[in-house]
Design a protein around this motif. Sequence first.
Motif, PDB file in Angstrom:
ATOM      1  N   THR A 149       0.922  -1.588  16.635  1.00 39.92           N
ATOM      2  CA  THR A 149       0.953  -2.713  17.586  1.00 39.92           C
ATOM      3  C   THR A 149       0.917  -4.037  16.820  1.00 39.92           C
ATOM      4  O   THR A 149       0.477  -4.093  15.657  1.00 39.92           O
ATOM      5  N   ILE A 150       1.350  -5.088  17.480  1.00 38.34           N
ATOM      6  CA  ILE A 150       1.333  -6.425  16.868  1.00 38.34           C
ATOM      7  C   ILE A 150      -0.100  -6.817  16.506  1.00 38.34           C
ATOM      8  O   ILE A 150      -0.354  -7.366  15.429  1.00 38.34           O
ATOM      9  N   GLY A 151      -1.044  -6.491  17.386  1.00 45.18           N
ATOM     10  CA  GLY A 151      -2.443  -6.840  17.139  1.00 45.18           C
ATOM     11  C   GLY A 151      -2.976  -6.170  15.881  1.00 45.18           C
ATOM     12  O   GLY A 151      -3.627  -6.807  15.040  1.00 45.18           O
ATOM     13  N   LYS A 152      -2.667  -4.842  15.752  1.00 43.86           N
ATOM     14  CA  LYS A 152      -3.134  -4.122  14.558  1.00 43.86           C
ATOM     15  C   LYS A 152      -2.418  -4.616  13.305  1.00 43.86           C
ATOM     16  O   LYS A 152      -3.001  -4.640  12.211  1.00 43.86           O
ATOM     17  N   LEU A 153      -1.155  -4.996  13.459  1.00 41.03           N
ATOM     18  CA  LEU A 153      -0.413  -5.550  12.315  1.00 41.03           C
ATOM     19  C   LEU A 153      -1.100  -6.825  11.812  1.00 41.03           C
ATOM     20  O   LEU A 153      -1.331  -7.002  10.613  1.00 41.03           O
ATOM     21  N   ALA A 154      -1.447  -7.703  12.751  1.00 44.38           N
ATOM     22  CA  ALA A 154      -2.100  -8.960  12.375  1.00 44.38           C
ATOM     23  C   ALA A 154      -3.419  -8.687  11.655  1.00 44.38           C
ATOM     24  O   ALA A 154      -3.740  -9.331  10.646  1.00 44.38           O
ATOM     25  N   ASP A 155      -4.175  -7.702  12.157  1.00 45.40           N
ATOM     26  CA  ASP A 155      -5.456  -7.366  11.523  1.00 45.40           C
ATOM     27  C   ASP A 155      -5.230  -6.803  10.120  1.00 45.40           C
ATOM     28  O   ASP A 155      -5.934  -7.169   9.166  1.00 45.40           O
ATOM     29  N   MET A 156      -4.244  -5.922   9.994  1.00 45.94           N
ATOM     30  CA  MET A 156      -3.960  -5.303   8.693  1.00 45.94           C
ATOM     31  C   MET A 156      -3.553  -6.364   7.666  1.00 45.94           C
ATOM     32  O   MET A 156      -4.051  -6.377   6.538  1.00 45.94           O
ATOM     33  N   LEU A 157      -2.662  -7.285   8.076  1.00 45.50           N
ATOM     34  CA  LEU A 157      -2.199  -8.314   7.140  1.00 45.50           C
ATOM     35  C   LEU A 157      -3.354  -9.216   6.712  1.00 45.50           C
ATOM     36  O   LEU A 157      -3.460  -9.629   5.559  1.00 45.50           O
TER      37      LEU A 157
END
Lengths: 150, 253
Positions: free
Chosen positions: B122-130
């Motif tokens: 998800t976009i949210g998890k992507l933002a957290d990962m980055l």
Amino acid sequence: MKRIFLAFLSVSLLVFIVAEVNARGRGGGGHHERSQARSSINSGHHSNHSNAYRNNGNRNVNINSNRNVNVNVNNRGYHHGCCYHDDYHPLAIAAAVTATAIVVGSIVHSLPPSCQTVISNGFAYQQCGDTWYQPQISGSSTTYIVVNAP
Amino acid sequence: MNKVPKIVVALLASLFVTTAFSQPDEPAIDPGAIAALEKMGGYLRTLKAFRVQAITTNDTVLEDGQKIQHEGTADILANVPKGLRIHTDNDRHERLFLYDGKAFTLWGQRMDYYATVDAPDTIGKLADMLEEKYGMDLPEIDLFRWGTAKMDTTAIIGAMDVGPAVINGTTCQHYAFRQDDIDWQIWIQKGDYPLPRKVVITTKTDDARPQHTAEYQWDLAPSFNDAAFTFDPPKGALRVVLEDTLSSDDANE
């Protein structure tokens, strides 16, 4: 007369090109950044960590590049001096940086002259004499980390 | 001075004392301002697809305290939750951020370098990962964090309803918030579509108080196809690594 004019023109052009290359090559005036505005409210990492390595990067390259750049750039009234967030093409900045020995793990913002791109395992490296750099990209800068030969 | 009646001096003095003592130590929190923020966040999270065109400014502070402002744009296309395409452009750099639910690619056109990494779903998890792995914020990431658990209203120590305001012809309500490290302001569209129209973030950790600003134009019915979110490396583009600013710091400090 025509020949003198042409000679004058080519010298002017050369001076202009050198100034442009040096302006892009940075360091002009020695204005280094100390911080940046935070660009988000809801994010977890709020330290100014990114500035720390930028300053270290400067230390590695700027002694030489500043000396080269200031003469031309400041005479032209330019102030291209701040903010290591540009993308530089290695060729465009070749004139501005004089190489010094750099240890593995150092991060620089520009490359010495005469580098060649080498692809290893699908990733690009820059080989500059005996020193290998791995380009790395972030949302706001491109830097080069000194690595062992891949 | 001698001609001023003593009673006037006494009155003025008492007025001063009263005013001084009635100033609260902490800035007040207007619950209405917090509620408006939560309403906006809740509304943002109902959007399935949107395009936002942002005009941004960002201050850099030089060592002597001088501020330099750079202006830029961010063109954001989101197909929630698995599609994101952001093109940013300013005087200093140009970037394309692409996410298709499986991989994340960052491409710098001027250098023609790109970095691709595996991404969560998800976009949210992507933002957290980055953020956690690379120390990297996606541009205007607040648009994706308001209305989620990442929106931390407990960090707010002051909240004020400034009043009505017009941003690019749209009637908004203007709010101002204070946190430890930043002061920030937001202009939220009035009516049935409470969208953020402008944000100003003032960083307080540097005496020069650099600011980031963004003005948003919204398109809630964008047209796109799936290819918009997938990276197809152009001929000649070189693959490099995504910079890990977290560990570069450790190595250099």
